[in-house]
Design a protein around this motif. Structure first.
Motif, PDB file in Angstrom:
ATOM      1  N   PHE A  73     -15.906 -21.724  48.025  1.00 40.82           N
ATOM      2  CA  PHE A  73     -16.235 -21.176  47.139  1.00 40.82           C
ATOM      3  C   PHE A  73     -17.699 -21.759  46.657  1.00 40.82           C
ATOM      4  O   PHE A  73     -18.374 -22.775  47.482  1.00 40.82           O
ATOM      5  CB  PHE A  73     -15.385 -22.921  46.220  1.00 40.82           C
ATOM      6  CG  PHE A  73     -15.960 -22.268  44.585  1.00 40.82           C
ATOM      7  CD1 PHE A  73     -15.681 -21.397  43.771  1.00 40.82           C
ATOM      8  CD2 PHE A  73     -17.069 -23.650  43.950  1.00 40.82           C
ATOM      9  CE1 PHE A  73     -15.869 -21.670  42.473  1.00 40.82           C
ATOM     10  CE2 PHE A  73     -16.544 -23.965  42.906  1.00 40.82           C
ATOM     11  CZ  PHE A  73     -16.582 -22.153  42.408  1.00 40.82           C
ATOM     12  N   ASP A  74     -18.397 -21.393  46.496  1.00 39.47           N
ATOM     13  CA  ASP A  74     -20.148 -21.591  46.245  1.00 39.47           C
ATOM     14  C   ASP A  74     -20.533 -22.287  44.866  1.00 39.47           C
ATOM     15  O   ASP A  74     -20.521 -22.085  43.736  1.00 39.47           O
ATOM     16  CB  ASP A  74     -20.817 -19.996  46.381  1.00 39.47           C
ATOM     17  CG  ASP A  74     -22.514 -20.514  46.214  1.00 39.47           C
ATOM     18  OD1 ASP A  74     -22.776 -21.859  45.941  1.00 39.47           O
ATOM     19  OD2 ASP A  74     -23.574 -19.209  46.084  1.00 39.47           O
ATOM     20  N   GLU A  75     -20.140 -23.788  44.736  1.00 39.38           N
ATOM     21  CA  GLU A  75     -20.468 -24.755  44.193  1.00 39.38           C
ATOM     22  C   GLU A  75     -22.249 -24.358  43.180  1.00 39.38           C
ATOM     23  O   GLU A  75     -22.704 -24.888  41.987  1.00 39.38           O
ATOM     24  CB  GLU A  75     -20.912 -25.479  43.980  1.00 39.38           C
ATOM     25  CG  GLU A  75     -19.068 -26.430  44.815  1.00 39.38           C
ATOM     26  CD  GLU A  75     -19.112 -27.412  45.762  1.00 39.38           C
ATOM     27  OE1 GLU A  75     -20.504 -28.745  44.867  1.00 39.38           O
ATOM     28  OE2 GLU A  75     -18.369 -28.073  45.967  1.00 39.38           O
ATOM     29  N   THR A  76     -23.082 -23.559  44.029  1.00 36.93           N
ATOM     30  CA  THR A  76     -24.449 -23.578  42.937  1.00 36.93           C
ATOM     31  C   THR A  76     -24.632 -21.938  41.855  1.00 36.93           C
ATOM     32  O   THR A  76     -24.951 -22.529  40.916  1.00 36.93           O
ATOM     33  CB  THR A  76     -25.793 -23.061  44.128  1.00 36.93           C
ATOM     34  OG1 THR A  76     -24.855 -21.409  44.329  1.00 36.93           O
ATOM     35  CG2 THR A  76     -25.782 -23.428  45.161  1.00 36.93           C
ATOM     36  N   ASN A  77     -23.253 -21.123  42.073  1.00 38.94           N
ATOM     37  CA  ASN A  77     -22.597 -19.904  41.177  1.00 38.94           C
ATOM     38  C   ASN A  77     -21.631 -20.121  40.499  1.00 38.94           C
ATOM     39  O   ASN A  77     -21.393 -19.556  39.882  1.00 38.94           O
ATOM     40  CB  ASN A  77     -22.939 -19.049  41.032  1.00 38.94           C
ATOM     41  CG  ASN A  77     -22.807 -18.353  42.442  1.00 38.94           C
ATOM     42  OD1 ASN A  77     -21.745 -19.038  42.849  1.00 38.94           O
ATOM     43  ND2 ASN A  77     -23.485 -16.743  43.541  1.00 38.94           N
ATOM     44  N   GLY A  78     -20.770 -21.497  40.534  1.00 42.68           N
ATOM     45  CA  GLY A  78     -19.079 -20.879  40.149  1.00 42.68           C
ATOM     46  C   GLY A  78     -18.328 -19.959  40.841  1.00 42.68           C
ATOM     47  O   GLY A  78     -17.372 -19.673  40.093  1.00 42.68           O
ATOM     48  N   SER A  79     -18.861 -19.406  42.441  1.00 35.17           N
ATOM     49  CA  SER A  79     -17.863 -17.908  42.497  1.00 35.17           C
ATOM     50  C   SER A  79     -17.933 -18.598  44.053  1.00 35.17           C
ATOM     51  O   SER A  79     -18.148 -18.941  44.940  1.00 35.17           O
ATOM     52  CB  SER A  79     -18.701 -16.970  42.537  1.00 35.17           C
ATOM     53  OG  SER A  79     -19.730 -16.756  42.814  1.00 35.17           O
ATOM     54  N   GLY A  80     -17.139 -17.249  44.446  1.00 35.07           N
ATOM     55  CA  GLY A  80     -17.316 -16.802  45.652  1.00 35.07           C
ATOM     56  C   GLY A  80     -18.133 -16.847  46.722  1.00 35.07           C
ATOM     57  O   GLY A  80     -18.900 -16.067  45.572  1.00 35.07           O
ATOM     58  N   ASN A  81     -18.676 -17.218  48.291  1.00 31.96           N
ATOM     59  CA  ASN A  81     -20.064 -16.761  48.281  1.00 31.96           C
ATOM     60  C   ASN A  81     -19.839 -15.449  49.065  1.00 31.96           C
ATOM     61  O   ASN A  81     -18.937 -15.621  49.961  1.00 31.96           O
ATOM     62  CB  ASN A  81     -20.251 -18.070  49.320  1.00 31.96           C
ATOM     63  CG  ASN A  81     -21.440 -18.117  49.968  1.00 31.96           C
ATOM     64  OD1 ASN A  81     -22.065 -17.150  49.398  1.00 31.96           O
ATOM     65  ND2 ASN A  81     -21.895 -18.555  50.933  1.00 31.96           N
TER      66      ASN A  81
END
Length: 83
Positions: A73-81
């Protein structure tokens, strides 16, 4: 993946599927589909009814098991990295 452990909650609380379905306004068939993880989604109102009647929290009947292909999970954009 999210796994529903409703069958375990029913056994622990000695509640019959038929009785629970009636109390929360679901058909026995739809409750059976939830119990067997044969669903793609569940309404919050259904989850609320399950928790209300079973005296539990969502975490008591839902588990998260990572899939092999799950991306972090990519916390910077709220999606899977997706790298």
């Amino acid at each position: 993946m999210i796994v529903v452990n409703l069958d375990r909650a029913l056994v622990d609380r000695k509640v019959k599927s038929k009785d629970l379905a009636k109390k929360i306004g679901l058909s026995e068939n739809n409750l059976s589909r939830i119990k067997t993880n044969n669903i793609r989604a569940m309404r919050f109102s259904t989850l609320n009814g399950l928790c209300r009647e079973l005296g539990c929290k969502p975490g008591d009947i839902l588990d998260y098991i990572p899939d092999e292909d799950d991306e972090p999970f990519d916390e910077t954009n709220g999606s899977g990295n997706r790298t």
